[in-house]
Design a protein around this motif. Structure first.
Motif, PDB file in Angstrom:
ATOM      1  N   LEU A 178       0.831  -1.204   0.000  1.00  0.00           N
ATOM      2  CA  LEU A 178       0.000   0.000   0.000  1.00  0.00           C
ATOM      3  C   LEU A 178       0.866   1.254   0.000  1.00  0.00           C
ATOM      4  O   LEU A 178       0.552   2.243  -0.683  1.00  0.00           O
ATOM      5  CB  LEU A 178      -0.920  -0.013   1.218  1.00  0.00           C
ATOM      6  CG  LEU A 178      -2.006   1.065   1.273  1.00  0.00           C
ATOM      7  CD1 LEU A 178      -2.927   0.970   0.057  1.00  0.00           C
ATOM      8  CD2 LEU A 178      -2.811   0.943   2.565  1.00  0.00           C
ATOM      9  N   ILE A 179       1.960   1.224   0.719  1.00  0.00           N
ATOM     10  CA  ILE A 179       2.887   2.362   0.737  1.00  0.00           C
ATOM     11  C   ILE A 179       3.421   2.628  -0.663  1.00  0.00           C
ATOM     12  O   ILE A 179       3.492   3.777  -1.115  1.00  0.00           O
ATOM     13  CB  ILE A 179       4.047   2.101   1.718  1.00  0.00           C
ATOM     14  CG1 ILE A 179       3.552   2.208   3.159  1.00  0.00           C
ATOM     15  CG2 ILE A 179       5.192   3.088   1.476  1.00  0.00           C
ATOM     16  CD1 ILE A 179       4.587   1.803   4.198  1.00  0.00           C
ATOM     17  N   SER A 218      -9.168   6.829   1.598  1.00  0.00           N
ATOM     18  CA  SER A 218     -10.191   5.801   1.359  1.00  0.00           C
ATOM     19  C   SER A 218      -9.567   4.414   1.409  1.00  0.00           C
ATOM     20  O   SER A 218     -10.183   3.450   1.871  1.00  0.00           O
ATOM     21  CB  SER A 218     -10.856   6.031  -0.001  1.00  0.00           C
ATOM     22  OG  SER A 218     -11.383   7.336  -0.112  1.00  0.00           O
ATOM     23  N   ASP A 219      -8.337   4.308   0.916  1.00  0.00           N
ATOM     24  CA  ASP A 219      -7.593   3.049   1.007  1.00  0.00           C
ATOM     25  C   ASP A 219      -7.352   2.655   2.458  1.00  0.00           C
ATOM     26  O   ASP A 219      -7.404   1.480   2.819  1.00  0.00           O
ATOM     27  CB  ASP A 219      -6.245   3.175   0.297  1.00  0.00           C
ATOM     28  CG  ASP A 219      -6.322   2.858  -1.184  1.00  0.00           C
ATOM     29  OD1 ASP A 219      -7.348   2.330  -1.629  1.00  0.00           O
ATOM     30  OD2 ASP A 219      -5.349   3.150  -1.898  1.00  0.00           O
ATOM     31  N   PHE A 223      -8.231  -0.747   4.534  1.00  0.00           N
ATOM     32  CA  PHE A 223      -7.234  -1.512   5.286  1.00  0.00           C
ATOM     33  C   PHE A 223      -7.746  -1.810   6.692  1.00  0.00           C
ATOM     34  O   PHE A 223      -7.529  -2.909   7.225  1.00  0.00           O
ATOM     35  CB  PHE A 223      -5.917  -0.748   5.354  1.00  0.00           C
ATOM     36  CG  PHE A 223      -4.780  -1.557   5.915  1.00  0.00           C
ATOM     37  CD1 PHE A 223      -3.978  -2.311   5.083  1.00  0.00           C
ATOM     38  CD2 PHE A 223      -4.516  -1.563   7.279  1.00  0.00           C
ATOM     39  CE1 PHE A 223      -2.933  -3.071   5.598  1.00  0.00           C
ATOM     40  CE2 PHE A 223      -3.479  -2.317   7.808  1.00  0.00           C
ATOM     41  CZ  PHE A 223      -2.682  -3.075   6.953  1.00  0.00           C
ATOM     42  N   GLY A 224      -8.421  -0.841   7.294  1.00  0.00           N
ATOM     43  CA  GLY A 224      -8.995  -1.060   8.622  1.00  0.00           C
ATOM     44  C   GLY A 224     -10.010  -2.189   8.609  1.00  0.00           C
ATOM     45  O   GLY A 224     -10.071  -3.008   9.541  1.00  0.00           O
ATOM     46  N   ILE A 225     -10.819  -2.263   7.539  1.00  0.00           N
ATOM     47  CA  ILE A 225     -11.796  -3.349   7.407  1.00  0.00           C
ATOM     48  C   ILE A 225     -11.066  -4.687   7.300  1.00  0.00           C
ATOM     49  O   ILE A 225     -11.481  -5.688   7.891  1.00  0.00           O
ATOM     50  CB  ILE A 225     -12.690  -3.126   6.181  1.00  0.00           C
ATOM     51  CG1 ILE A 225     -13.480  -1.807   6.316  1.00  0.00           C
ATOM     52  CG2 ILE A 225     -13.650  -4.294   6.001  1.00  0.00           C
ATOM     53  CD1 ILE A 225     -14.461  -1.785   7.464  1.00  0.00           C
ATOM     54  N   GLN A 268      -7.540  -0.387  18.485  1.00  0.00           N
ATOM     55  CA  GLN A 268      -7.444   1.066  18.386  1.00  0.00           C
ATOM     56  C   GLN A 268      -6.906   1.500  17.026  1.00  0.00           C
ATOM     57  O   GLN A 268      -7.416   2.457  16.430  1.00  0.00           O
ATOM     58  CB  GLN A 268      -6.557   1.610  19.506  1.00  0.00           C
ATOM     59  CG  GLN A 268      -7.174   1.517  20.888  1.00  0.00           C
ATOM     60  CD  GLN A 268      -6.270   2.048  21.983  1.00  0.00           C
ATOM     61  OE1 GLN A 268      -5.131   2.476  21.722  1.00  0.00           O
ATOM     62  NE2 GLN A 268      -6.755   2.023  23.217  1.00  0.00           N
ATOM     63  N   LEU A 269      -5.892   0.812  16.512  1.00  0.00           N
ATOM     64  CA  LEU A 269      -5.342   1.162  15.204  1.00  0.00           C
ATOM     65  C   LEU A 269      -6.369   0.929  14.104  1.00  0.00           C
ATOM     66  O   LEU A 269      -6.540   1.776  13.217  1.00  0.00           O
ATOM     67  CB  LEU A 269      -4.081   0.345  14.929  1.00  0.00           C
ATOM     68  CG  LEU A 269      -3.415   0.599  13.568  1.00  0.00           C
ATOM     69  CD1 LEU A 269      -2.986   2.061  13.436  1.00  0.00           C
ATOM     70  CD2 LEU A 269      -2.212  -0.326  13.368  1.00  0.00           C
ATOM     71  N   ALA A 270      -7.057  -0.209  14.152  1.00  0.00           N
ATOM     72  CA  ALA A 270      -8.066  -0.500  13.144  1.00  0.00           C
ATOM     73  C   ALA A 270      -9.188   0.531  13.174  1.00  0.00           C
ATOM     74  O   ALA A 270      -9.658   0.994  12.128  1.00  0.00           O
ATOM     75  CB  ALA A 270      -8.632  -1.905  13.347  1.00  0.00           C
ATOM     76  N   ASN A 271      -9.620   0.923  14.373  1.00  0.00           N
ATOM     77  CA  ASN A 271     -10.683   1.917  14.495  1.00  0.00           C
ATOM     78  C   ASN A 271     -10.246   3.284  13.967  1.00  0.00           C
ATOM     79  O   ASN A 271     -11.040   4.030  13.393  1.00  0.00           O
ATOM     80  CB  ASN A 271     -11.147   2.037  15.947  1.00  0.00           C
ATOM     81  CG  ASN A 271     -12.113   0.930  16.343  1.00  0.00           C
ATOM     82  OD1 ASN A 271     -12.781   0.351  15.482  1.00  0.00           O
ATOM     83  ND2 ASN A 271     -12.185   0.621  17.628  1.00  0.00           N
ATOM     84  N   LYS A 272      -8.958   3.615  14.157  1.00  0.00           N
ATOM     85  CA  LYS A 272      -8.450   4.871  13.597  1.00  0.00           C
ATOM     86  C   LYS A 272      -8.511   4.818  12.063  1.00  0.00           C
ATOM     87  O   LYS A 272      -8.830   5.819  11.408  1.00  0.00           O
ATOM     88  CB  LYS A 272      -7.016   5.111  14.056  1.00  0.00           C
ATOM     89  CG  LYS A 272      -6.887   5.528  15.514  1.00  0.00           C
ATOM     90  CD  LYS A 272      -5.425   5.746  15.898  1.00  0.00           C
ATOM     91  CE  LYS A 272      -5.285   6.137  17.367  1.00  0.00           C
ATOM     92  NZ  LYS A 272      -3.854   6.285  17.752  1.00  0.00           N
TER      93      LYS A 272
END
Length: 363
Positions: A178-179, A218-219, A223-225, A268-272
């Motif tokens: 992704l980076i 949006s990406d 990624f969080g999903i 917490q990271l996923a929710n961010k």
């Protein structure tokens, strides 16, 4: 001559650009651009005549285009290893199975997609070349055939065997790709044109559903999903239909669940990443930094301070819970994960609902 790669950087790139043509200058120029940049024999992208592809069968379709499997009669490039040989030789494998991918839209859009492939050359050989269907003149990319299926299928088949170290490694690799895409200012999404949006609903950021505009943020939402899916081993919102009702709930703050025992730092990271406001989401660099830090702690199995000890204990505890988690998907259709046209009305401005701000856990 590079003995390891069986490749002469001075003369071989130029040789690969000669004695062939697709019949289209733009396509030729695109392929030759990458051929001249090739640093090994196996990484050369080719023009592959369609008559060299046999047993072409459709295996998938959606807003992203169509995917086929086929047998490449010439076989892929290879450098056989012979411990007795003084130098390595350029060769080809026997015929092999490959994947073909089309894209809806113009030739310009197709070539734009092809332009991205060089970003992955240092990771693995994903793309072999370009071909053209002689029956309808449609261009296709020729890919490595991934017979292990999608990430979703991999998680379902191996969920109880995957510990959190393995899960984090998967996410570190995805974030690295992704980076690279974001560095090229390319958004990794399903193809769309005009006001048409294609995708799998739960993975599409709420602002995209409303404004029809993709951004790098949006990406990050998508990624969080994926992070929630890696946690549970199940597709997001798999219990409900992927329809306008779900779209409305997503805009009102609904987010997927996490598995019981999922470490708090991970949640917490996923929710961010799934924040309703795109500007509040982390970037791909920060995501990978966190994931890599956690992976390294688990990999060495040693904590150097209290914070690392807390992280190590949390993931170790989560590993113990994995065998107790259910992986059943009642009344679930794989068609739900097919990219579709998303055209919803009456969607409200995206928010983080009070309930969505709290981690959702399933047992």
């Amino acid at each position: 001559m590079s003995i390891y790669y069986a490749w002469c950087q001075t003369c071989d790139p130029l040789k690969t650009t000669q004695a062939w043509t697709s019949g289209n200058k733009d396509v030729d120029d695109c392929i030759k651009k990458f051929q001249l940049k090739a640093t090994s024999y196996k990484n050369v992208i080719e023009w592959i005549p369609f008559n060299k592809l046999d047993n072409v069968q459709k295996i998938g379709e959606g807003g992203f285009g169509s995917v086929f499997s086929a047998t490449w009669l010439d076989g892929k490039r290879a450098v056989p290893k012979d411990e007795w040989a003084l130098t390595l030789t350029q060769s080809r494998t026997p015929s092999c199975v490959v994947a073909l991918k089309t894209l809806p839209g113009s030739q310009k859009n197709f070539l734009k997609e092809v332009e991205i492939i060089h970003l992955f050359y240092n990771i693995e050989k994903l793309v072999y070349g370009i071909t053209q269907n002689t029956t309808n003149d449609e261009y296709l990319m020729v890919f490595q055939y991934a017979n292990k299926g999608s990430l979703h299928e991999f998680l379902l088949s191996n969920f109880r065997e995957l510990n959190w170290k393995s899960k984090l490694k998967q996410l570190v690799d995805i974030s690295k790709n992704l980076i690279k895409l974001h560095e090229a200012e390319y958004i990794h999404r399903d193809f769309h044109s005009d006001d048409s949006i294609y995708g799998v609903l739960p993975y599409v950021a709420p602002e995209v559903l409303i404004e029809r505009l993709y951004t790098l943020a949006s990406d990050i939402y998508s990624f969080g999903i994926i992070m929630t899916e890696v946690s549970t081993g199940k597709p997001p919102h798999y219990k409900v239909e992927y329809d306008e009702i779900l779209a409305i709930k997503i805009c009102n703050g609904l987010r997927p669940e996490f598995a019981k025992g999922t470490p708090e730092c991970y949640i917490q990271l996923a929710n961010k990443c799934m924040e309703a406001n795109p500007s509040n989401r982390p970037n791909a660099y920060d995501i990978r930094k966190n994931l890599l830090e956690w992976f390294n702690i688990l990999d060495r199995d040693v904590a150097y301070d209290k914070n690392e000890l807390t992280i190590l204990k949390a993931f170790k505890s989560a590993d113990e819970i994995i065998p107790t988690l259910s992986t059943e998907l009642p009344d679930y259709s794989k068609d739900k994960l097919t990219s579709k046209l998303l055209n919803f009305k009456n969607l409200s401005e995206p928010i983080n609902s009070s309930s969505a701000e709290l981690p959702k856990i399933y047992g």
